[in-house]
Design a protein around this motif. Structure first.
Motif, short mmCIF file in Angstrom:
data_model
loop_
_atom_site.label_atom_id
_atom_site.label_comp_id
_atom_site.label_asym_id
_atom_site.label_seq_id
_atom_site.Cartn_x
_atom_site.Cartn_y
_atom_site.Cartn_z
N GLY A 61 39.61 77.29 -1.19
CA GLY A 61 40.61 76.79 -2.15
C GLY A 61 41.06 75.44 -1.67
O GLY A 61 41.16 74.63 -2.36
N THR A 62 41.76 75.53 -0.54
CA THR A 62 42.53 74.48 0.03
C THR A 62 41.55 73.37 0.70
O THR A 62 41.78 72.41 0.16
CB THR A 62 43.41 75.06 1.29
OG1 THR A 62 44.33 75.82 0.75
CG2 THR A 62 44.43 73.93 1.73
N ALA A 63 40.35 73.71 1.02
CA ALA A 63 39.44 72.75 1.58
C ALA A 63 38.97 72.11 0.24
O ALA A 63 38.72 70.72 0.34
CB ALA A 63 38.32 73.45 2.39
N ALA A 64 38.68 72.73 -0.81
CA ALA A 64 38.32 72.18 -1.81
C ALA A 64 39.05 71.31 -2.54
O ALA A 64 38.70 70.19 -3.15
CB ALA A 64 37.60 73.32 -2.91
N LEU A 65 40.35 71.71 -2.62
CA LEU A 65 41.40 70.84 -3.47
C LEU A 65 41.62 69.47 -2.72
O LEU A 65 41.61 68.63 -3.44
CB LEU A 65 42.66 71.71 -3.43
CG LEU A 65 43.86 70.89 -4.23
CD1 LEU A 65 43.64 70.90 -5.49
CD2 LEU A 65 45.19 71.81 -3.87
N GLN A 66 41.60 69.57 -1.49
CA GLN A 66 41.74 68.20 -0.50
C GLN A 66 40.48 67.50 -0.87
O GLN A 66 40.52 66.12 -0.82
CB GLN A 66 41.82 68.50 0.97
CG GLN A 66 43.01 69.33 1.38
CD GLN A 66 44.36 69.11 0.78
OE1 GLN A 66 44.64 67.79 0.46
NE2 GLN A 66 45.03 69.88 0.05
N SER A 67 39.20 67.97 -0.90
CA SER A 67 38.03 67.25 -1.36
C SER A 67 38.02 66.82 -2.56
O SER A 67 37.42 65.60 -2.97
CB SER A 67 36.70 68.12 -0.80
OG SER A 67 36.75 68.59 0.46
N LEU A 68 38.85 67.22 -3.34
CA LEU A 68 38.78 66.93 -5.12
C LEU A 68 39.39 65.88 -5.35
O LEU A 68 39.34 65.01 -6.41
CB LEU A 68 39.09 68.18 -5.90
CG LEU A 68 38.11 69.10 -6.20
CD1 LEU A 68 38.60 70.27 -7.01
CD2 LEU A 68 36.92 68.84 -7.27
N TYR A 69 40.66 65.61 -4.39
CA TYR A 69 41.56 64.57 -4.81
C TYR A 69 40.85 63.15 -5.12
O TYR A 69 41.12 62.50 -5.80
CB TYR A 69 42.40 64.34 -3.74
CG TYR A 69 43.63 65.42 -3.68
CD1 TYR A 69 44.49 65.70 -4.94
CD2 TYR A 69 43.98 66.30 -2.66
CE1 TYR A 69 45.40 66.75 -5.13
CE2 TYR A 69 45.35 67.03 -2.77
CZ TYR A 69 45.79 67.24 -4.10
OH TYR A 69 46.70 68.38 -4.05
N ARG A 70 40.17 62.65 -4.05
CA ARG A 70 39.44 61.24 -4.05
C ARG A 70 38.53 61.33 -5.54
O ARG A 70 38.73 60.37 -6.17
CB ARG A 70 38.83 60.87 -2.88
CG ARG A 70 38.01 59.62 -2.75
CD ARG A 70 37.21 59.33 -1.65
NE ARG A 70 38.01 59.20 -0.52
CZ ARG A 70 38.67 57.88 -0.29
NH1 ARG A 70 38.52 57.00 -1.02
NH2 ARG A 70 39.33 57.97 0.99
N PRO A 71 37.45 62.25 -5.50
CA PRO A 71 36.65 62.13 -6.63
C PRO A 71 37.26 62.09 -7.96
O PRO A 71 36.98 61.46 -9.25
CB PRO A 71 35.49 63.13 -6.56
CG PRO A 71 36.12 64.06 -5.74
CD PRO A 71 37.04 63.21 -4.62
N VAL A 72 38.31 62.99 -8.14
CA VAL A 72 39.19 63.08 -9.27
C VAL A 72 40.13 61.69 -9.58
O VAL A 72 40.02 61.25 -10.67
CB VAL A 72 40.39 64.15 -9.10
CG1 VAL A 72 41.32 64.15 -10.46
CG2 VAL A 72 39.59 65.53 -9.52
N ALA A 73 40.47 61.01 -8.51
CA ALA A 73 41.28 59.79 -8.56
C ALA A 73 40.27 58.78 -9.11
O ALA A 73 40.60 57.69 -9.84
CB ALA A 73 41.90 59.21 -7.41
#
Length: 502
Positions: A61-73
């Motif tokens: 969960g934590t690893a995925a959340l950090q990976s999602l920040y850039r593509p979401v932005a």
């Protein structure tokens, strides 16, 4: 838009927590009065054990959340779907393993528990509690991550508020009607299933482009094992105390411990709600505008610490007067201990006061580089707690937690300052020293104050509100004096927003 989302997140979170606190305070007392301190201790022990089972999540969960920040932005739908597809596959496997593990635990835990509670109560309580978390992973775990990365925590907050109110009312009714713990957990499980289904339905409707069957990007989860080390450390210092007390001192002592955790934990939840409302902004900004991030970081650190110290100072002043009223008529164990507030507030200040440094380490993805310090923290906690618990009881496990936090908090501030922020750690430590001095001054002022003699909820709540309105501004003014740069930055930001609105 981000500022508006942050405000929605914070306000909805605070509203939800306020309602949950008011209803939640009633339930432990009803459990203690109607079912005894052992039943209250059982619920706490089971919850703590199940938290350890969350290690099956392996840091995904934590690893995925950090990976999602850039593509979401960047609104990169293809990358978002590929990350979520990998997470969804992993969570389905976790759900199966979680269910099997909980089933085994439900059968074994009652056999090793020193308690008068029968197997017919303990076993279903463990099983139903675990089934709730297993269902969460499978049904809506992936959707929760996207909601957090997009900064729509207010969606989760609003749903959780409804569930908290509904389940709290249900628990109160069942307790007053004389039902046992298994019936209460059955009701909670049923309500939770409807909550999970709604979250998944909502995200599918709001984002019709979601495709959990896309080609999975397993590389986005490459840091999950390093994250897992940090999660193990976090779980140890947050939850080892209850497990050690369960088997070393008994469920009644656990009930005392969890009573203080419940009350001080409400403050932690409020602070966490405010922080999480802004977390997505800082996470996205770290990856898109590093200069702006540093300004946000300083302001967040200064005023988050001010909020943390001021709220815990208020709680420290009022917790014993409150407990005297709250546990009136309870005779199976004494809940009033003047030493415990000092030990508990020390642990919470050390833990919450380092949250800014912890967040920047997470945003930078430096999980592997800091896992050694995380393991040392865990070792200190377990070693000191096991040595001290048999001599000092409940004080011993708290001393173990404090010893571990003293090491890890200082190390976390040093690492973040020197390796990620490019500045000496004394800038943060100076804030710590200033806030702690004001904290002690306020405690000294109210040490023998007449508020300690208040004996009804109404007078106590009014007094707490007045004192809080005095103490909170003190810490924010002190923070502004210590960190004038952040004060001017926040003032300019608010002035710009005011001009836009006008």
């Amino acid at each position: 838009m981000n500022a508006r989302k942050s405000i929605y997140n914070i306000l909805s979170g605070l509203l939800g927590q306020g309602i949950a606190i008011l209803l939640g305070i009633m339930i432990p007392r009803l459990v203690i009065v109607n079912l005894g301190s052992e039943s209250n201790g059982l619920l706490s022990s089971v919850n703590q054990m199940l938290i350890y089972l969350n290690l099956l999540e392996s840091g995904v969960g934590t690893a995925a959340l950090q990976s999602l920040y850039r593509p979401v932005a960047e609104k990169n739908i293809s990358k978002i779907n590929s990350i979520l597809s990998a997470v969804n596959r992993f969570y389905k496997r976790i759900g199966i393993w979680y269910l099997l593990t909980v089933s085994a635990l439900a059968l074994l835990f009652p056999l090793f528990l020193q308690s008068d509670l029968p197997f017919s109560v303990v076993c279903p309580v463990v099983l139903l509690s675990g089934l709730t978390q297993a269902a969460s992973f499978v049904v809506c775990g992936t959707c929760r991550l996207l909601i957090q990365a997009e900064g729509q925590n207010y969606v989760l907050n609003n749903v959780q508020t409804f569930v908290s109110v509904f389940t709290a009312i249900g628990k109160i009714v069942l307790l007053l009607q004389g039902y046992h713990l298994a019936a209460i957990q059955t009701m909670y499980f049923a309500v939770s299933l409807s909550q999970f289904a709604f979250i998944r339905f909502y995200m599918k409707r709001q984002h019709p482009w979601l495709n959990f069957s896309a080609v999975p990007n397993h590389g986005a989860l490459s840091q999950k094992h390093s994250v897992l080390i940090h999660q193990i450390s976090g779980l140890i210092f947050q939850n080892t105390d209850v497990l050690i007390l369960t088997f070393a001192c008994g469920l009644k002592t656990v009930s005392v411990y969890t009573m203080y955790v419940m009350l001080f934990g409400m403050i932690a939840t409020v602070i966490s709600t405010v922080n999480s409302g802004m977390s997505f902004v800082m996470g996205q900004t770290y990856h898109t505008n590093r200069e702006k991030f540093f300004r946000l970081y300083d302001a967040f650190e200064t005023y988050n610490m001010a909020l943390t110290f001021s709220l815990y100072c208020t709680a420290h002043i009022f917790i014993l007067p409150f407990l005297k009223i709250y546990t009136r008529g309870v005779t199976d164990i004494n809940y009033i201990d003047p030493r415990l507030p000092f030990l508990f507030t020390t642990t919470y200040l050390l833990s919450n006061g380092r949250s800014a440094a912890q967040r920047v380490i997470e945003y930078a993805g430096h999980f592997q580089k800091t896992q050694k310090q995380s393991l040392i923290e865990s070792a200190i906690n377990i070693f000191v707690s096991l040595i001290c618990v048999f001599r000092f009881g409940i004080y011993g496990v708290l001393l173990g937690t404090i010893a571990a936090l003293l090491y890890r908090t200082n190390e976390m501030i040093r690492y973040a300052s020197e390796n990620l922020l490019g500045r000496p750690p004394w800038i943060t430590l100076k804030k710590w020293g200033s806030y702690m001095a004001l904290y002690l001054v306020n405690l000294a002022v109210f040490w023998n104050h007449p508020i300690n003699q208040l004996n009804d909820y109404g007078s106590l709540i009014i007094a707490a509100g007045i004192i809080c309105l005095i103490i909170v501004p003190e810490f924010f003014i002190l923070g502004s004096l210590v960190d004038k740069t952040s004060f001017y930055y926040c003032r300019r930001y608010l002035q710009r927003k005011k001009q836009i609105l006008s």
